[in-house]
Design an enzyme around this catalytic site. Structure first.
Site, short mmCIF file in Angstrom:
data_model
loop_
_atom_site.label_atom_id
_atom_site.label_comp_id
_atom_site.label_asym_id
_atom_site.label_seq_id
_atom_site.Cartn_x
_atom_site.Cartn_y
_atom_site.Cartn_z
N THR A 125 66.27 66.76 -108.19
CA THR A 125 65.89 66.56 -106.80
C THR A 125 67.15 66.53 -105.96
OG1 THR A 125 63.92 65.30 -107.43
CG2 THR A 125 64.70 65.06 -105.16
N LYS B 140 59.58 69.27 -102.61
CA LYS B 140 59.83 68.07 -103.43
C LYS B 140 60.32 66.92 -102.56
CE LYS B 140 60.38 65.32 -106.92
NZ LYS B 140 61.27 65.50 -108.07
N LYS C 193 68.62 57.50 -103.64
CA LYS C 193 69.07 58.89 -103.43
C LYS C 193 68.02 59.73 -102.72
CE LYS C 193 68.65 61.71 -106.90
NZ LYS C 193 67.82 62.94 -106.68
#
Length: 304
Positions: A99, A175, A243
């Site tokens: 990701t 995503k 993150k």
């Protein structure tokens, strides 16, 4: 000489491990690379080839999956010392499952393509259990040639591959939005469970009711169970959502989009990380709310 039935998985965390085992079950020869010696030993015992460097894993692989934590690690395992790109044959397909910010994915893909490689922007979802069973969802974007080269490997690890576009970057955009929802739903689950605990509602009963009611979500069903059992073994750690929600809020800001729920959830994950919970399961954000509320959740000790 590369072999289309040979694959490499760089990063054997919860998702990479499941993908690697799924490839083995599908009959692929699989090389796995990780920094943890105990994980490599387990992988070798499972029938894989354990490699201590990405370059070793990439040798002869027709498809290379990258399952590291962030874009910096992805650049290191691909382009750093003993990186996978220099060891791979021209025409190898790289599947970028990390990701990352879409801009980072595009930059990495351009470097790989300039070296003669094929690239699939292939972030995944589904959790470690679906990874183990080969049933993850892939949010893919790539050229037709890259998808064709990766098809057998993708079939081995996934139940559904969405083809979202013909160039890397689009998969990462989708995503990112998935992670917005996932992070907010985990934070909402933590808040709901804390309120229930504070008001004396039995958490197992609450979980059983809500998981079949309108307020449920996949994240509530999954992470709510972790909170009820007091099990914070990291399937996906708090720091992952520091993150990921950081990517969401940063990219949204660049686009002029206001994301107040994502920002609030990010603040909660940051607070949990700063409280020393960063490597625990991401459901551990509930502990932060519980401590502030004077509530005791399973797995927490009452303060004297």
């Amino acid at each position: 000489m590369q072999d289309v039935r040979s694959a490499a998985v760089i990063g054997l965390g919860s998702m990479g491990w499941g993908a690697a085992l799924s490839l083995l079950k599908a009959g692929f020869a699989v090389a796995g690379c990780d920094v943890r010696a105990d994980v490599l030993q387990r992988f070798e015992e499972a029938g894989g080839r354990a490699c201590t460097t990405p370059a070793k894993a990439a040798e002869a692989a027709g498809a290379i999956f990258v399952f590291v934590v962030n874009s910096s690690q992805a650049e290191e395992v691909l382009f750093g010392a003993d990186g996978a790109m220099d060891a791979a044959s021209a025409g190898t397909v790289f599947l970028l499952c990390t990701t990352m910010a879409p801009s980072a994915t595009i930059s990495i893909a351009e470097r790989l393509e300039a070296a003669g490689m094929l690239v699939v922007d292939a972030p995944v979802s589904g959790g470690h259990l679906k990874a183990l069973s080969g049933d993850i969802t892939v949010m893919g974007s790539a050229s037709d040639a890259a998808f064709a080269k990766a098809q057998a490997a993708l079939d081995a690890v996934s139940a559904k591959v969405f083809r979202l576009g013909d160039r890397p970057g689009i998969g990462s955009q989708v995503k990112m939005i998935n992670q917005l929802l996932a992070g907010v739903h985990i934070a909402a689950t933590a808040e709901a469970m804390t309120l229930a605990a504070k008001t004396g509602i039995d958490l197992q009963t609450l979980y059983d009711v809500l998981r079949v009611s309108a307020g449920s979500s996949w994240m509530f069903e999954n992470r709510g169970e972790h909170i009820v059992s007091g099990d914070y073994t990291p399937r996906s750690a708090v720091n992952i959502f520091v993150k990921d929600l950081g990517i969401v809020t940063s990219e949204a800001g660049k686009s002029g989009v206001v994301t107040p729920l994502a920002a609030t959830a990010l603040g909660l994950f940051k607070e949990a990380s700063e409280a020393g919970l960063g490597l625990e399961d991401d459901a551990a954000v509930a502990k932060v709310l519980a401590r502030k509320s004077g509530a005791i959740l399973p797995g927490m000790e009452a303060k004297a």
